[in-house]
Design an enzyme around this catalytic site. Sequence first.
Site, PDB file in Angstrom:
ATOM      1  CG  ASP A 259      20.750  -1.361  16.515  1.00  0.00           C
ATOM      2  OD1 ASP A 259      21.980  -1.190  16.415  1.00  0.00           O
ATOM      3  OD2 ASP A 259      19.931  -0.424  16.600  1.00  0.00           O
ATOM      4  CB  ALA A 260      20.617   0.230  20.116  1.00  0.00           C
ATOM      5  CD  GLU A 294      24.817  -1.234  19.191  1.00  0.00           C
ATOM      6  OE1 GLU A 294      25.672  -0.368  18.964  1.00  0.00           O
ATOM      7  OE2 GLU A 294      23.699  -1.241  18.639  1.00  0.00           O
TER       8      GLU A 294
END
Length: 575
Positions: A259-260, A294
Site C-alpha cells: 500500500d502507498a 500502489e
Amino acid sequence: MTAAGDRRPLRWGAHPGAEGNWDFAIWAPAAKRAELVLDGSVHEMAPMGNGGWQVSVAARDGLPYAFRLDGTDYPDPAARRQQGDVHGPSLTADPATFDWGATWQGRPWDEAVILEIHIGTFTPEGTFAAASERLPELAELGITAIEIMPVSQFHGAHGWGYDGVLLRAPHPDYGSPDEMRAFIRTAQGHGIMVILDLVLNHFGPFGNYLHAYAPQTFGGEATPWGDAIDFTRPELRALLRDTATGWIDEYRLDGLRLDAVHAIRDPSEPHFLIELLQTIRAQDRGRPIHLILEDERNLPDLRHAGYDAQWNDDWHNALHVALTRETQGYYAGHAADPFGDLARAMAQGQVEEGQTRADGTKARGAPAAHLPWSAFVNANLTHDQAGNRPEGKRLLRLIGDEAGAVIHALLLLMPFTPMLFMGEEVGSTAPFPFFADPPDDAIAALRAGRTKELQGIGYDTGAMIDPASPDTPRLCYPYGDTGPRAQEWLQLTRQLLSLRRAHLLPLLRSGKTGPGEVTRHGAKAFHARWPFAAGTLDSLVSLGAPASNAPRREPALFSISDPRRDAFAIDMRIE
C-alpha cells in the site's frame, strides 16, 4: 537464558526454538529494564546491544505473553496472534503446526484476473471460514487471484484495515491464523492465487505502542495517515521486512500488494523497497511470488527492479471523468480531455508520464509503455474509489448498466492485468463507504475528519454515511441481489473470462511487439489495437457516442451492440 551482549541479528517477537524453548526478542532502546511475562511467570530479558532485548525460555503454542518495560506491560508489536484486542496480551503461535496438505506451485502472473475483497463484508458473516465457501464459484467463474484488503489487527471490531497496529496478526473478528491459512489452502486448491494487501508505510493511531518501545521509530515529515516511520533504522527495517516475508512464508501467499509505497520515504542505500524485493526474490519457494505496488508517482523504476505490477489509477480516473463528468478532487487532472486521456491509457498504459498537460502543468511520472501490459493493474472500481465518496457509491450506480456492461467487457478484454472489486462480477450497486471502529472518545473526531476530508475534495457531505456506525459495514455486502439481473451480469463475466483465457492469454504469452495504437472516431469512440507476436488484439468501443465514421468490420469474436451505431457498445477480434 541468553547471555548479555549477544549481538545476533534481532528477530522481533516470539519464535519456536530448540528442545521446547522459544526465543523472545524486542527492540526497546527507551527501556532501562525489560522482562517477559509468559503465562503469569516473569523472566528477565538480557540486553543485546543497540537497544535489543532477548530471552529463551520453555514455552508452547497458545500461551499469553507480554513485554514488561520498566514495569509496564505491552503487547508484542510482532505478535502473530492476540489473546483479545490490540491492547492486551499476545499469544505464542507456531505456524509450523498447520497441515497444508497438497503442495501448491502457484500460477504465472499473466494468468491473473484479480478480485479485490474485504473479508469483513465479502459475506454476511465476515469471516475467513464463510469466505471459503464462496471460492468454488469464483474459480468456476474464471477468477484466478484474490487480493485481500489488509487483515493486520487494528483497534475495534470492524474497519477497512489500513490502520493496523499489529502487522503480523490477522484481525481476530475474521478468524484465527489457522482459519486464514485454511481459506488460502482452499483457494489454492481451486487454482486461485491469494495476494495480501499489506501496509508498511504507517501504523494506525489506536493501540500502536511502538512509541513506548522506541521513540526512534518515528521521525521526519508525517504521512497523511500518521507519524512517518524512520526507515533508516535497521531494527525497524527488520521488523517490516520480516513482517512481509512472514506473511508470505507462514501463510503460503502468492504475493503482496504494498500500500502507498510513495509514502515510504527512505534516503538509505539500498532503499527499503529494494532491500525487501531482494530479500523476497533471494529464496526459491517453489512457486512464483507476485509483488504489486500502489504508487502514485507513476514511475516504472520499481517495476524495472523486479516488482511485477502497479495499480494504474490513471485508467480508473480518466474513465470516471469521461463517464460521469465529475472533476472534483483528484479527478480534476482529467477535466480537460478525459476521452483523450482514455485513448492514451489504452495505448500507453499510463496517462501521466512527465509530459506537459493540456492545462500547462507538468505531469507526474515517466514513460512506461515499454513495460509488459501485465505490469499495469487496471480497475474500473476499487475500495478507494467507492470509499472516497460520502455515500460510497460504485461507478455502476452512477452510470447505469448499459455503459457499465461495456466498460466491464473493455476491462476484461484489454491486455492489462484486470482487477474487479467484489460484487462487480454480478453488477452489484451496493455501497462501499469508509468505516472504522475507533475508541469512543475518538468517534467525534473521526466523523469531523471524514467530513473535512470529503468536503476538501469537493463533495457535499449532507448525506454522508456515518463512518463510525456499526451498521455501516452491513451496507457493504455486495451479493444481496441474486435475481435475473445479477445472473445476467454473472453470465457476462463468465463469458468474458472464458474469452480472455482462450484468446488473450496466448497473445500475452507470445510477447508484446510494440505499444498500443488508438484511433479516435468522434469525441467518444476508439479503435484500439495491441500488437503481439501471435496476432493483434483489436477493439472498437463507443463510450457515449457511436463510432459512426469507423470502417465496416467483419463479425467479432465478442460484441455488445454495434459501436458504429450505438452510443455504448464494444466489439473485439484478434487478427
